[in-house]
Design an enzyme around this catalytic site. Sequence first.
Site, PDB file in Angstrom:
ATOM      1  CG  ASP A  64      -2.316   0.520   0.900  1.00  0.00           C
ATOM      2  OD1 ASP A  64      -2.390   1.709   0.515  1.00  0.00           O
ATOM      3  OD2 ASP A  64      -3.306  -0.215   1.025  1.00  0.00           O
ATOM      4  CG  HIS A  72      -5.200   3.880  -0.045  1.00  0.00           C
ATOM      5  ND1 HIS A  72      -4.793   2.566  -0.049  1.00  0.00           N
ATOM      6  CD2 HIS A  72      -6.333   3.910  -0.787  1.00  0.00           C
ATOM      7  CE1 HIS A  72      -5.642   1.842  -0.749  1.00  0.00           C
ATOM      8  NE2 HIS A  72      -6.579   2.632  -1.217  1.00  0.00           N
ATOM      9  CB  SER A 105      -9.026   0.668  -1.553  1.00  0.00           C
ATOM     10  OG  SER A 105      -8.242   0.712  -2.701  1.00  0.00           O
TER      11      SER A 105
END
Length: 990
Positions: A167, A232, A558
């Site tokens: 990630d 994220h 996601s």
Amino acid sequence: MYKNKRNQFVRQLSAKPTLNLASMCSKKISSSFLLLFLLYLILVGVVCVKGDDKKKFYIVYLGAHPVNNEDSAASHTHMKILSSVKGSYADAQESMVYSYKKSFDAFAAKLSSDEAKILERMDEVLSVIPNRYHKLHTTRSWDFIGLPQKARRNLKTESDIIVGLLDTGITPESKSFKGDGLGPPPAKWKGTCGHFANFSGCNNKIIGANYFKLDGNPDPVDILSPLDVDGHGTHTSSTLAGNQVPNANLFGLANGTARGAVPSARVAMYKVCWASSGCSDMDILAAYDAAIHDGVDVISISIGGGSSSYVSDIIAIGAFHAIKKGIITVASAGNDGPNLGSVLNHAPWLVTVAASGIDRDFISKVHLGNGKDVSGIGVSMFSPKKNLYPIVSGVDVAQSSQTKEGARFCVQDTLDPGKVKGKLVFCKLGSWGADSVVKGIGGAGIIIEDDQFLDAAQIFMAPGTMVNSTIGDIIDEYIHTTRSPSAVIYKSQQTKERAPFVASFSSRGPNQGSNRILKPDIAAPGVDILASYTLRKSLTGLAGDTQFSEFTLMSGTSMACPHVAGVAAYVKSFHPNWSPAAIRSAILTTAKPMSQRVNGDAEFAYGAGQVNPAKAVNPGLVYDMDEILSYIQFLCHEGYKGSSLAPLVGSKTLNCSSLLPGQGYDALNYPTMQLSLKSNKQPTVGVFRRTVTNVGPAKSIYNATIRAPKGVEITVKPMSLSFSTTLERKTFQVVVKANPMTSMRMVSGSLGWKSTRYTVRSPIAWDKGRPSNAQTASMVIIRTCLLFLFFMATTITALMEEQTYIVHMDKAKITDSDHQRYYKSVIDSITALSSQAEEANKPPTPQLLYTYETAVSGFAAKLSASQLRSLNRIDGFLSATLVQSGDLNYPSFSVIFDQDRRKTSVTYKRTAKNVGSIPSTYAVQVKEPAGVSVSVEPKTLSFKKMGEKMSYKVRFVALGGATSTNSSFGSLTLVAEKYRVRSPIAVLWL
């Protein structure tokens, strides 16, 4: 994937390879030569290669295992191979980027295309894969899917589980990752956590953290460190395995205890995604290499797959090597919904996750000056300072007539600050950041109209909300029928929502890699998920945003992916010796069925259904397999050649014909079944062979229950399975006979094995079918050549023949009050210019067909290709649109805009005739080409009788700013309950 789908709101498609017709036509080529050249291509075929000595990154794969346990020996071998191509050790050293030497034998290097071809021919090299870049695809969510804080846990084993995430990095200071109360890392852990810039270090929770940036190019807005500057990776990590954090919220919204599925598990972060460049293949492969070596149990990857071929997609290749070590990989399905066939990461050894909504929503009430209240969706935490604010439409406060179209979407530098200051602005949705634009010039707030279905809340950096087109029409009418319109946007509130439902953005099947495997596999919460965030970035990342929070809401597959990765870890904590196939089976066969009435794409949208963690721990039966052999048999069955499987199996010598073939229609013991119909006239029969393993009580009996839709026969032999011991295996056969489908894209049924305690459910789906990826390889080449020939033929036709165009001109540039006389002078000018350019084949004189002087400025004329190009040199030219032949009611759209004068528009009219069900209502869905905004009026077509006709208008607006290619593509789809009527959109910039 990289930023969540709805919070980004950037309407763009991946750049597509294009043939530059303008460049081709600009050459002085005689038509006879072109015809001879075309004949030559038809006779002998063609491979078009553009000479390019520019070096690019490649991954050179040598085998499944390192050549030697010593890192230095592996590196020496890699340098030796590279030196043989480069000519010297020094050049090889300069070219070498990275050696993969932990879990498989490979290296990344900077090579020319010729050097890559030489390497590919070497005996010790199995494959050479070009490097690609990819995009990245909670308080309430775990309770909603049945995993409460007090859920049963095996804490000792859970604390030995290591989850690896590929990630954007992680925020070690977050409360979600404190190591208090946890013992030292598990003894199996072989990973590291170094000292990095601005990174506070690891602890007993974050036990591994590394980054991979192999291209060597610094990212101006990121840090060479595992530190997350995007948010994220922090969000996905805390969703998967974050600690319990009480009173987590976003400015009071979504308040509760934030936690992961396995709060006692350990986290290893592999940063492969960067703020500017995205996620590189060679970085992803390096992370897989490290994670497999380090000893992770589960890998979570919320990144888009790059290829439909399982032997060239790096995410699939890395996951295959992980499977060999008993590591399950869970991946996001993609954010390109609701388009059918858009699902990514569809290899059968990946668990592919769709996004669903949970039972909450975030709305903002808008009060209009006439007393009417309407609601929008979004997160706006600003309390109004006045009772009402003046409200204007963006198109009415443009800086000038030239910026009017951009102002409709509140594009940067299109609005007049003096007319916006202190007011609310009503805009159409164009691109992400309109609230920043309005706030930056003194606006009081923004209301955005979106034609798409609203199911995810955008976070606003100024008072704002997003409304659907129906409410947008109400606001627009109020603004334009009231002398002094006003409104106020109230602070957002949390409301209840009916759920679960599949998110509109979640990618759909059918699987483009194999028409025998149902994808996505499973659905999990991915809409408005609250989880940890970074304080290094504002909530929106937009200029002028001063909002920062330790937690935020994000939406996307996601967010769904770490939910299922967490469930996989949760299951493994109770069954540490289960294979990845057994864990996947447990998750899929215990899923909660979802409503096809609510989710029209059914299993193509949600797979087996909504994930159900509590039941997945104790599934009764599992579909297990010898995974490596089974997947190889599957790939051979799909049509892959044995030698092409080298990146997966580590050898070019594999011969599919020497293997025992896989059994049944799909040659795989998969927990779901999919049949593609072979004929539009004859029934299609598929025989599926399955084996289940008893993981429940030793003595148990399961009876088959079948749900078959109309037109489908399902028979199961035997209809009863009797087990006397644990881990006993039983085999059965499912025969599916499906009649041709006339209108439906897919139908579905199911097989359930029921005992007194368990229901083991397998969805069965049918679609109209298409050849699998391996089988279509030659078809793709043929189609590509035919497409090239078509473009060549089109070019020749355009050179020799005239076609009709509608030419749009800038009214401000017209220097003659007699428009017809002015347009005739334009015709004379392009005649002279094109004659100079085409001396060998002088084109005929253009025919002026019509002049437009009222609603638009321009003319219709018959022009040759050279005359069309000459228009670019005429001051005031905006765009030219090709008029299709026949009645002009064409099922596709082709639009031409001028490259330099982009802020313009063109409108098409289409008429649709109902030949389907009655009554029926079709809603418009648009996938906009890059650089173009598309609006449709009306937005729904309602038919009450057969043969009824309805018309609609499609407006294309060229947005300001540069484009990377001279063409872009999209689509317009009319969607009803049973039908999808799709029209491609092609835009050419001249």
